[in-house]
Design an enzyme around this catalytic site. Structure first.
Site, PDB file in Angstrom:
ATOM      1  CE  LYS A 182      21.474 -12.656 -43.732  1.00  0.00           C
ATOM      2  NZ  LYS A 182      21.763 -11.780 -42.582  1.00  0.00           N
ATOM      3  N   GLY A 239      13.228  -6.950 -48.790  1.00  0.00           N
ATOM      4  CA  GLY A 239      14.294  -5.971 -48.606  1.00  0.00           C
ATOM      5  C   GLY A 239      14.573  -5.201 -49.876  1.00  0.00           C
ATOM      6  CB  SER A 240      17.595  -3.359 -50.883  1.00  0.00           C
ATOM      7  OG  SER A 240      18.585  -4.372 -50.958  1.00  0.00           O
ATOM      8  N   GLY A 295      19.756  -6.503 -52.711  1.00  0.00           N
ATOM      9  CA  GLY A 295      19.829  -7.740 -51.926  1.00  0.00           C
ATOM     10  C   GLY A 295      19.009  -8.854 -52.540  1.00  0.00           C
ATOM     11  N   GLY A 296      17.782  -8.539 -52.903  1.00  0.00           N
ATOM     12  CA  GLY A 296      16.896  -9.554 -53.470  1.00  0.00           C
ATOM     13  C   GLY A 296      17.427 -10.096 -54.779  1.00  0.00           C
ATOM     14  CD  GLU A 327       7.663  -6.544 -50.327  1.00  0.00           C
ATOM     15  OE1 GLU A 327       8.232  -5.497 -50.672  1.00  0.00           O
ATOM     16  OE2 GLU A 327       7.241  -6.763 -49.177  1.00  0.00           O
ATOM     17  CB  CYS A 341       7.713  -2.250 -49.227  1.00  0.00           C
ATOM     18  SG  CYS A 341       6.549  -3.216 -48.291  1.00  0.00           S
ATOM     19  CD  GLU A 348      11.929   1.787 -52.156  1.00  0.00           C
ATOM     20  OE1 GLU A 348      12.590   0.821 -52.592  1.00  0.00           O
ATOM     21  OE2 GLU A 348      11.115   1.687 -51.229  1.00  0.00           O
TER      22      GLU A 348
END
Lengths: 507, 507
Positions: free
Chosen positions: B183, B239-240, B243-244, B263, B300, B391
């Site tokens: 995606k 990503g965030s 989202g994850g 991650e 990250c 974060e």
């Protein structure tokens, strides 16, 4: 000697008031000992003690943990006849099985002791620094494996020793440096307590921190409380799809999700080619009658599904298989509830349209004895009805007669994930064996040629697990030394001075 | 050359009507190309093609897959300046970074090609038969790794190449024999399309099945449809946390749950001892100012948290760190939304009681440029306020001044899981370094001594992942050759004849 209490960090305690008893399945009577379920407070104490113990236990040397595991094995053997008698009383399984399973349990503990005596299992890797590399220097990097934290283990109903309190999950977790909390299986709470006392003694003798092991009695809520506890970092489970999936869902919903390795149901398809049936149908019927009824069919690798392409010999083979299977004396199931489950699931499958019962055991049935069943169905009917794809836990097997190899392959591809798949074939077989193996391997964790799926060797090359729902994570195994990988994670040390590195990374 | 279409099994298509454009963050203007989101039908086609391709792709030789991966690398390089220009236009990142990241991407592809040229990566094990063993003979068992099936990859906003369309997730999945559906990240849809076209060309040139790779445009619903598709067997995400976690939850709720390696965020704690600050505070201030602002803080592994035990030198160090950090020119963030997120999260943290802003960049800010911030807080206040543990994605770092080492250890133990932890110390340091390392290693995936966490070497000993929420499964890595383990599972062959075994198990 069995107190009915919980083992909380080595202390036998019973703060609670909820009582239960185990059942002697041979007589359908309750056994005398009163067991007390752990309270929420005791569960919390066990988890907090495990967390404190983890800070010390993770730093023990491999030799110390090996000593601990070997001492557990010694202490289990020292329980002697009391363990064997309790095992039989609570499971209805015969003495030979009890002794064999104890042997397997002790072997597993000693195998993990041997594994962690040195640090090779940690898969250490070393990348040397390259200070002159352009455009940027490369730093020294060393990677090893460290334990995740406290592990909760749910024992199996069908293996009171080898897959329970001191079984493969506990042995591998302790070997890795993870404290363990066992939820004893309520069907064999006495066996659990005896083994827990052996572990507690071994922990004391070898100077392990007191929270390194606990065992709690209880039911569903006890399991929920354990899996949801923030100090618990992983879960091992052997049992039904319903139970394993429920724990998996709970663990996934936590604020901090944790890995659950649940080894669950499987119908273990066996593909028999027409050539194999034609050349040695009688031999196969005998061999498979034995595998189907082994341990009253209560093995997770029990062959519940036989697939073949219909040939002139199929009908005679099915008849012979039914005859051989039902000629074997009925045996006791583990518990009245398991017998009830066997009968209702079996009834559900054989009442489906198009299913024929080829043979059913017709002798007298004592308390909790199960009647073996061989059923038969066409490939076309089987394909359309997912009810027939479910496990009937017990001495039941269904022969699916496919019209051709294309239909056989379609059935294999449509199966849920399985622990095992078996191919029975001949040298120079007329069937396209490579194609069958390719389709089958995509659905299973272990593939057997001209053998039976029952019997799970404890060795490095064993894979006991498989695509869902055979297990919740097909990337791990429940049996063999690699089962330790479920409880550890990699960590890298970058540019570290020797004095701060763990010993096994100093080089 | 960029069409705005989706790449469905090598064909560029756009059945849909939902349009979007990317943004040039340097100018805060939309870029001209119109991209079309994939329809549900296109997503389904991509998944079905991937499943069909899997049947062929899983049987390709390692050499064939190596050839495919090397050709992808060649085709990416052949995109030449168009790729670099598009990358810069869509990310606001400078040309040097674009070229560097392309180099890393190509290096990763070639590393995986090299890895699978032979079959060592499959961790093959062999247990020989022991036909005379008592009480039961041992069967021949051989174990190897096979691919899981189609993998869906979600690219990272902050690495349009190395962690995106042909990044580490895609390279490792293809290397293992898993087809991939990407995606594309909507922020760099053009970069995604160019790389997708390179992969599609490479697939055609090397004779791969057409469904081996697809790339679809879309938003949240597209991601949901992909993760829920029954033919998808694993997910990779960078990503965030939001989202994850959402993808992890979706995957866990499927009828057949599938593994998600996400991650996610990390504040990468850095422990600086009082001795280190006292001996080389100025040097550390310079080094860390560079690490905090590297890539506008959009790594990250960005050091968002500096922990130290308060000493007479602490205040001067914090002042110097703030001076050095805010002296570095402001740089552009990846997208207006990312800048908005940085400002609101930063505001949220610095408005907490007890937090002091020691320095903030005060120069002019062009479109989407971010003002760096150094804040400071006491250990006591930090411990009590979990808001400060989150974060702030951007050039932000907070110094936590602990009253003593016990408080420092308490803070480390209470941290969420992290990708990295860093220890800055001196030889003969007054602090108990072993204790700090022990506490730190239990919260992180990689631990660095006297260095900076930014910079993730691609090598076997790299662990890029960590306890939740650094990643959804700390037992795997996103970087380095072992990242292939995310997409494979063991399978055992029992008593197999040579002619039915895969070549690498014949011996």
């Amino acid at each position: 000697m069995i107190t009915g209490k919980n083992c909380i960090g080595g202390q036998f305690k019973a703060d609670g008031s909820v009582e239960f008893k185990t059942v002697d399945p041979k007589k359908n009577e309750e056994n005398p000992t009163v067991f007390i379920e752990a309270t929420k407070g005791e569960i919390d104490t066990a988890a907090e003690l495990a967390w404190e113990a983890f800070k010390v236990f993770r730093k023990t040397s491999g030799k110390q943990r090996a000593d601990f595991l070997n001492t557990i094995a010694d202490e289990i053997l020292a329980l002697d006849q009391e363990l064997i008698d309790t095992y039989m009383l609570e499971s209805g399984l015969p003495e030979g099985r009890a002794i064999g399973e104890r042997g397997r349990t002790v072997f597993q503990l000693r195998s993990f002791a041997k594994l962690v005596e040195n640090d090779d299992w940690r898969e250490n890797t070393f990348d040397a620094a390259q200070p002159d590399r352009k455009p940027q220097p490369k730093e020294d990097l060393r990677k090893t494996m460290i334990p995740l934290g406290p592990v909760v283990v749910f024992g199996a109903s069908n293996f009171p020793l080898a897959y329970s309190t001191a079984g493969g999950d506990t042995a591998s977790a302790l070997a890795s440096g993870c404290p363990v909390i066992v939820k004893g299986h309520p069907m064999h709470a006495g066996t659990n307590e005896l083994v827990a006392s052996a572990i507690a003694k071994a922990a004391e003798k070898t100077g392990m921190p007191k929270g390194v092991f606990s065992s709690v009695n209880g039911g569903t809520q006890t399991g929920i409380d354990l899996v949801e506890h923030p100090k618990v970092k992983a879960v091992g489970f052997t049992g039904s799809i319903g139970g394993g999936r429920a724990l998996f869902d709970l663990a996934a919903k936590r604020e901090e999700p944790i890995p659950v390795f649940a080894e669950m149901g499987s119908i273990n398809p066996v593909i028999m080619t027409a050539d194999a049936i034609s050349k040695r149908g009688s031999e196969l019927a005998k061999t498979y009658a034995g595998s189907i009824t082994l341990g009253t069919g209560q093995f997770c690798t029990n062959p519940g599904l036989l697939l073949t392409v219909k040939s002139p010999d199929t009908e005679a083979f099915v008849q012979e298989l039914a005859k051989e299977t039902t000629a074997i004396d009925a045996q006791t199931m583990l518990h009245p509830n398991i017998k009830k489950g066997y009968e209702s699931k079996g009834e559900d499958v054989i009442s489906q349209k198009g299913v024929a019962v080829v043979g059913k055991y017709e002798g007298n049935l004592d308390a909790n004895e199960a009647a073996s069943i061989i059923a038969s169905v066409s490939g076309e009917v089987f394909l359309k009805n997912p009810k027939m794809h479910q496990e009937v836990f017990g001495p039941f097997s269904m022969v699916v007669q496919c019209k051709d190899e294309a239909e056989l392959l379609q059935i294999i591809e449509g199966l849920e994930g399985q622990l095992t798949g078996t191919l029975i074939a001949e040298k120079g077989d007329g069937a396209n064996l490579l194609e069958i193996v390719d389709a089958l391997q995509n659905r299973v964790g272990r593939i057997i040629y001209n053998g039976v799926p029952t019997g799970v060797e404890v060795c490095a090359s064993m894979q006991h697990g498989g695509p869902y729902p055979a297990s919740t994570d097909s990337r791990f195994t429940a049996v063999g030394i690699h089962s330790i990988k479920r409880w550890v994670r990699p960590i890298s040390y970058q540019s570290f001075p020797m004095e701060l590195l763990p010993d096994h990374l100093k080089k």
